[in-house]
Write a protein that holds these residues in place. Structure first.
Motif, short mmCIF file in Angstrom:
data_model
loop_
_atom_site.label_atom_id
_atom_site.label_comp_id
_atom_site.label_asym_id
_atom_site.label_seq_id
_atom_site.Cartn_x
_atom_site.Cartn_y
_atom_site.Cartn_z
N UNK A 43 0.82 -1.21 0.00
CA UNK A 43 0.00 0.00 0.00
C UNK A 43 0.85 1.25 0.00
N UNK A 44 1.97 1.22 0.74
CA UNK A 44 2.88 2.36 0.75
C UNK A 44 3.49 2.55 -0.64
N UNK A 45 3.94 1.45 -1.25
CA UNK A 45 4.53 1.52 -2.59
C UNK A 45 3.52 2.02 -3.61
N UNK A 46 2.28 1.55 -3.49
CA UNK A 46 1.25 1.93 -4.46
C UNK A 46 0.97 3.42 -4.47
N UNK A 47 1.25 4.09 -3.37
CA UNK A 47 0.94 5.51 -3.27
C UNK A 47 2.16 6.41 -3.44
N UNK A 48 3.27 5.84 -3.85
CA UNK A 48 4.44 6.67 -4.13
C UNK A 48 4.18 7.56 -5.34
N UNK A 49 4.78 8.73 -5.33
CA UNK A 49 4.70 9.59 -6.50
C UNK A 49 5.54 9.01 -7.63
N UNK A 50 5.33 9.50 -8.83
CA UNK A 50 6.09 9.01 -9.97
C UNK A 50 7.59 9.22 -9.77
N UNK A 51 7.97 10.38 -9.25
CA UNK A 51 9.38 10.66 -9.02
C UNK A 51 9.98 9.74 -7.97
N UNK A 52 9.24 9.48 -6.90
CA UNK A 52 9.74 8.60 -5.84
C UNK A 52 9.87 7.16 -6.36
N UNK A 53 8.92 6.73 -7.20
CA UNK A 53 9.01 5.39 -7.80
C UNK A 53 10.26 5.26 -8.65
N UNK A 54 10.54 6.29 -9.43
CA UNK A 54 11.70 6.24 -10.31
C UNK A 54 13.00 6.18 -9.51
N UNK A 109 2.25 -1.92 -9.55
CA UNK A 109 1.60 -1.86 -8.24
C UNK A 109 0.93 -0.52 -7.97
N UNK A 110 1.24 0.48 -8.77
CA UNK A 110 0.88 1.86 -8.44
C UNK A 110 -0.62 2.10 -8.48
N UNK A 180 -0.70 -11.22 -6.40
CA UNK A 180 -2.15 -11.05 -6.30
C UNK A 180 -2.53 -9.58 -6.52
N UNK A 181 -1.73 -8.66 -6.00
CA UNK A 181 -2.02 -7.23 -6.18
C UNK A 181 -1.90 -6.85 -7.66
N UNK A 182 -0.90 -7.39 -8.36
CA UNK A 182 -0.75 -7.10 -9.78
C UNK A 182 -1.94 -7.63 -10.56
N UNK A 183 -2.40 -8.85 -10.22
CA UNK A 183 -3.57 -9.42 -10.90
C UNK A 183 -4.81 -8.58 -10.65
N UNK A 184 -4.98 -8.11 -9.42
CA UNK A 184 -6.13 -7.25 -9.10
C UNK A 184 -6.10 -5.98 -9.94
#
Length: 332
Positions: A43-54, A109-110, A180-184
């Motif tokens: 859940x934390x990863x899913x809510x990262x900003x685009x810049x933080x993900x990069x 995951x985002x 499972x999260x990716x499939x969802x």
């Protein structure tokens, strides 16, 4: 190689959902405690900003390369597939592969800033192929769309769905909270899922309903595969695409999402129709080889975006049948 013709960005359409029975998730979820902790982190990863993900993708990918996780596999694959490249070039490609794969997972995951910026305005590379795909879909039949573990295949599928292509992905039953999260997210994006049991018939039925099928054609399979050339070596490859094409008469298109910084552009080639039967040649193998060659053409242009960490040539082809011994016609 000259760049294929581009066309203006296709329009964005309302999402057309695939059949309800394909919008189910089959897998093995984690236990309660493991699942709770994993989903908290995801859940934390899913809510990262685009810049933080990069930034995280570059850190994780660079760390995995430095630690040598499957690095030998990647470099051996590159040495055999691209002997014309220098050792330094192959190392740079391998490092880029790790970052690409880390980025693909984080983006899949985002929930926040999920789609590539400006994707609605991106031109499609392969004007004639895209127009041929649209003309085919207008007949009421679905299409076979083939891709690989390249760029971000998850977001590519979502872009196609938003471009008006109802899409089902061939998948395996998944294990763990991450998968499972990716499939969802696949189902939430509007896609359907086709699992291995009865996959060919399910694919044929989907095509006849006007739903396209999205499949990865760059994985080694241990049995029932056909061996086709890939970077100069025979690689065991699923025949599912070619079998479905033969049964339905539906051609295939190679579709790849090429990354350019934060942007992603759809590259498309096709239609690639089942070849006519020729004596001494298996049409399933020949069609699979034609489509695989299309994947290779794009990967050669952007090698750092493909999964060199995979043992693509793991299974050796069967030995050729022994030659018949010539008859001894010497005088007795």
């Amino acid at each position: 190689m000259p760049s294929p013709a581009t066309m203006p960005a296709p329009p964005v359409h309302p999402i057309r959902l695939t059949s309800p029975h394909l919008r189910r998730i089959i897998g093995e979820p984690p236990g309660p405690l493991t699942g709770f902790l994993a989903n908290l982190a995801l859940g934390v990863v899913a809510n990262l900003s685009r810049g933080a993900r990069e930034r995280l993708a570059r850190f994780v990918g660079g760390l995995a390369y430095t630690l040598g996780i499957r690095r030998r596999v990647a470099l051996e694959n590159l040495a055999q597939a691209m002997p014309e490249r220098s050792e330094a070039e192959r190392q740079a490609i391998a490092r880029g592969t790790y970052i690409t794969m880390a980025r693909a997972v984080l983006e899949a995951l985002a929930d926040k800033e999920r789609m590539p910026p400006g994707w609605e305005q991106e031109e499609v590379v392969g004007r004639e192929a895209w127009e041929a795909l649209q003309a085919h879909l207008a007949t009421g039949k679905g299409a076979l769309l083939v891709t690989g573990h390249f760029g971000n295949w998850e977001l590519l599928g979502e872009i196609l769905i938003r471009r008006g292509v109802p899409l089902n992905a061939l998948v395996r039953p998944l294990k763990g909270a991450l998968n499972m999260r990716i499939a969802e997210n696949r189902v939430r994006a509007g896609g359907g899922l086709i699992y291995p049991r009865g996959a060919v018939q399910e694919t044929v039925d989907a095509l006849n309903r006007g739903e396209s099928v999205f499949m990865l054609l760059d994985q080694a399979i241990p049995s029932k595969g056909v061996f086709v050339p890939f970077f100069g070596r025979l690689a065991s490859t699923t025949p599912a695409m070619a079998v479905a094409a033969q049964r339905t008469g539906v051609p295939a298109w190679v579709v790849m999402g090429v990354r350019d910084g934060q942007r992603m552009r759809v590259h498309i080639e096709g239609p690639i129709s089942p070849p006519p039967a020729q004596e001494g040649k298996d049409p399933i193998t020949e069609h699979t080889a034609l489509v695989t060659a299309g994947l290779e053409r794009v990967i050669r242009q952007y090698p750092e975006q493909w999964l060199w960490l995979h043992r693509r040539w793991k299974y050796p082809p069967p030995p050729p049948p022994p030659n018949l011994l010539p008859m001894d016609d010497s005088p007795t």
